[in-house]
Design a protein around this motif. Structure first.
Motif, PDB file in Angstrom:
ATOM      1  N   MET A  26       0.839  -1.189   0.000  1.00  0.00           N
ATOM      2  CA  MET A  26       0.000   0.000   0.000  1.00  0.00           C
ATOM      3  C   MET A  26       0.874   1.239   0.000  1.00  0.00           C
ATOM      4  N   LEU A  27       0.324   2.287  -0.548  1.00  0.00           N
ATOM      5  CA  LEU A  27       0.976   3.592  -0.573  1.00  0.00           C
ATOM      6  C   LEU A  27      -0.048   4.582  -0.041  1.00  0.00           C
ATOM      7  N   THR A  28       0.275   5.239   1.070  1.00  0.00           N
ATOM      8  CA  THR A  28      -0.672   6.167   1.685  1.00  0.00           C
ATOM      9  C   THR A  28      -0.311   7.610   1.377  1.00  0.00           C
ATOM     10  N   THR A  29      -1.273   8.474   1.603  1.00  0.00           N
ATOM     11  CA  THR A  29      -1.048   9.908   1.483  1.00  0.00           C
ATOM     12  C   THR A  29      -1.119  10.512   2.887  1.00  0.00           C
ATOM     13  N   PRO A  30      -0.649  11.733   3.061  1.00  0.00           N
ATOM     14  CA  PRO A  30      -0.750  12.370   4.380  1.00  0.00           C
ATOM     15  C   PRO A  30      -2.190  12.508   4.873  1.00  0.00           C
ATOM     16  N   ALA A  31      -3.162  12.359   3.989  1.00  0.00           N
ATOM     17  CA  ALA A  31      -4.572  12.499   4.378  1.00  0.00           C
ATOM     18  C   ALA A  31      -5.018  11.430   5.374  1.00  0.00           C
ATOM     19  N   ILE A  32      -4.264  10.322   5.519  1.00  0.00           N
ATOM     20  CA  ILE A  32      -4.666   9.317   6.516  1.00  0.00           C
ATOM     21  C   ILE A  32      -4.630   9.903   7.919  1.00  0.00           C
ATOM     22  N   GLU A  33      -3.818  10.933   8.119  1.00  0.00           N
ATOM     23  CA  GLU A  33      -3.757  11.565   9.439  1.00  0.00           C
ATOM     24  C   GLU A  33      -5.039  12.322   9.763  1.00  0.00           C
ATOM     25  N   ASP A  34      -5.774  12.748   8.737  1.00  0.00           N
ATOM     26  CA  ASP A  34      -7.035  13.460   8.941  1.00  0.00           C
ATOM     27  C   ASP A  34      -8.207  12.509   9.168  1.00  0.00           C
ATOM     28  N   PHE A  35      -8.080  11.261   8.720  1.00  0.00           N
ATOM     29  CA  PHE A  35      -9.161  10.277   8.817  1.00  0.00           C
ATOM     30  C   PHE A  35      -8.631   8.932   9.314  1.00  0.00           C
ATOM     31  N   PRO A  36      -7.944   8.892  10.463  1.00  0.00           N
ATOM     32  CA  PRO A  36      -7.295   7.642  10.872  1.00  0.00           C
ATOM     33  C   PRO A  36      -8.253   6.490  11.134  1.00  0.00           C
ATOM     34  N   HIS A  37      -9.409   6.761  11.738  1.00  0.00           N
ATOM     35  CA  HIS A  37     -10.343   5.675  12.047  1.00  0.00           C
ATOM     36  C   HIS A  37     -10.981   5.110  10.786  1.00  0.00           C
ATOM     37  N   HIS A  38     -11.373   5.996   9.884  1.00  0.00           N
ATOM     38  CA  HIS A  38     -11.944   5.542   8.611  1.00  0.00           C
ATOM     39  C   HIS A  38     -10.917   4.718   7.836  1.00  0.00           C
ATOM     40  N   PHE A  39      -9.698   5.204   7.788  1.00  0.00           N
ATOM     41  CA  PHE A  39      -8.633   4.500   7.079  1.00  0.00           C
ATOM     42  C   PHE A  39      -8.396   3.116   7.666  1.00  0.00           C
ATOM     43  N   ALA A  40      -8.289   3.025   8.990  1.00  0.00           N
ATOM     44  CA  ALA A  40      -8.039   1.735   9.641  1.00  0.00           C
ATOM     45  C   ALA A  40      -9.207   0.777   9.416  1.00  0.00           C
ATOM     46  N   ARG A  41     -10.430   1.271   9.575  1.00  0.00           N
ATOM     47  CA  ARG A  41     -11.624   0.431   9.390  1.00  0.00           C
ATOM     48  C   ARG A  41     -11.708  -0.127   7.971  1.00  0.00           C
ATOM     49  N   GLU A  42     -11.518   0.732   6.986  1.00  0.00           N
ATOM     50  CA  GLU A  42     -11.609   0.298   5.583  1.00  0.00           C
ATOM     51  C   GLU A  42     -10.451  -0.628   5.206  1.00  0.00           C
ATOM     52  N   SER A  43      -9.285  -0.388   5.756  1.00  0.00           N
ATOM     53  CA  SER A  43      -8.140  -1.279   5.495  1.00  0.00           C
ATOM     54  C   SER A  43      -8.413  -2.666   6.060  1.00  0.00           C
ATOM     55  N   LYS A  44      -8.979  -2.726   7.262  1.00  0.00           N
ATOM     56  CA  LYS A  44      -9.297  -4.015   7.887  1.00  0.00           C
ATOM     57  C   LYS A  44     -10.352  -4.748   7.070  1.00  0.00           C
ATOM     58  N   ARG A  45     -11.368  -4.023   6.618  1.00  0.00           N
ATOM     59  CA  ARG A  45     -12.414  -4.621   5.778  1.00  0.00           C
ATOM     60  C   ARG A  45     -11.804  -5.210   4.499  1.00  0.00           C
ATOM     61  N   PHE A  46     -10.883  -4.475   3.898  1.00  0.00           N
ATOM     62  CA  PHE A  46     -10.236  -4.945   2.680  1.00  0.00           C
ATOM     63  C   PHE A  46      -9.442  -6.232   2.932  1.00  0.00           C
ATOM     64  N   VAL A  47      -8.591  -6.219   3.953  1.00  0.00           N
ATOM     65  CA  VAL A  47      -7.739  -7.380   4.244  1.00  0.00           C
ATOM     66  C   VAL A  47      -8.581  -8.598   4.622  1.00  0.00           C
ATOM     67  N   GLU A  48      -9.588  -8.401   5.453  1.00  0.00           N
ATOM     68  CA  GLU A  48     -10.420  -9.528   5.875  1.00  0.00           C
ATOM     69  C   GLU A  48     -11.279 -10.079   4.743  1.00  0.00           C
ATOM     70  N   GLY A  49     -11.492  -9.295   3.706  1.00  0.00           N
ATOM     71  CA  GLY A  49     -12.264  -9.753   2.555  1.00  0.00           C
ATOM     72  C   GLY A  49     -11.453 -10.512   1.519  1.00  0.00           C
TER      73      GLY A  49
END
Length: 103
Positions: A26-49
């Motif tokens: 994965m390659l992230t942008t600095p915007a993950i710092e503005d939306f850390p919970h959304h980013f973590a939740r969606e990343s987990k959904r992706f990996v678990e799928g």
């Protein structure tokens, strides 16, 4: 994989499938710092799928944010390896799934 909020890209990534399992990246942008919970939740959904029984790669040892994310996503950290033209320290990580159970 691409996670966006209001047309702002947080991350892009993919799986490179090979005989030794899927090499996840994965390659992230600095915007993950503005939306850390959304980013973590969606990343987990992706990996678990994913239906890959074995996911692996290496992460730069200095990248503590992504190391914490990998642990949150259920990856196991292993030994350090030197890699690249500057012989930097990386940490090998993986996630093994058998019979719908991941370790």
């Amino acid at each position: 994989l691409a996670i966006l909020i209001d047309e702002t890209t947080l991350v892009t990534g993919d799986i490179i499938r090979a005989h030794e399992g899927g090499r996840i990246w994965m390659l992230t942008t600095p915007a993950i710092e503005d939306f850390p919970h959304h980013f973590a939740r969606e990343s987990k959904r992706f990996v678990e799928g994913l239906d890959e029984p074995y996911l692996w790669n290496i992460v730069d040892k200095r990248n503590t944010v992504h190391i914490k994310l990998l642990q949150f996503l259920g990856f196991t950290l292993h030994d350090e390896v030197t890699y690249g033209p500057n012989n930097l320290s990386f940490i090998r990580f993986d996630r093994v799934c058998t019979n719908n159970r991941c370790d």
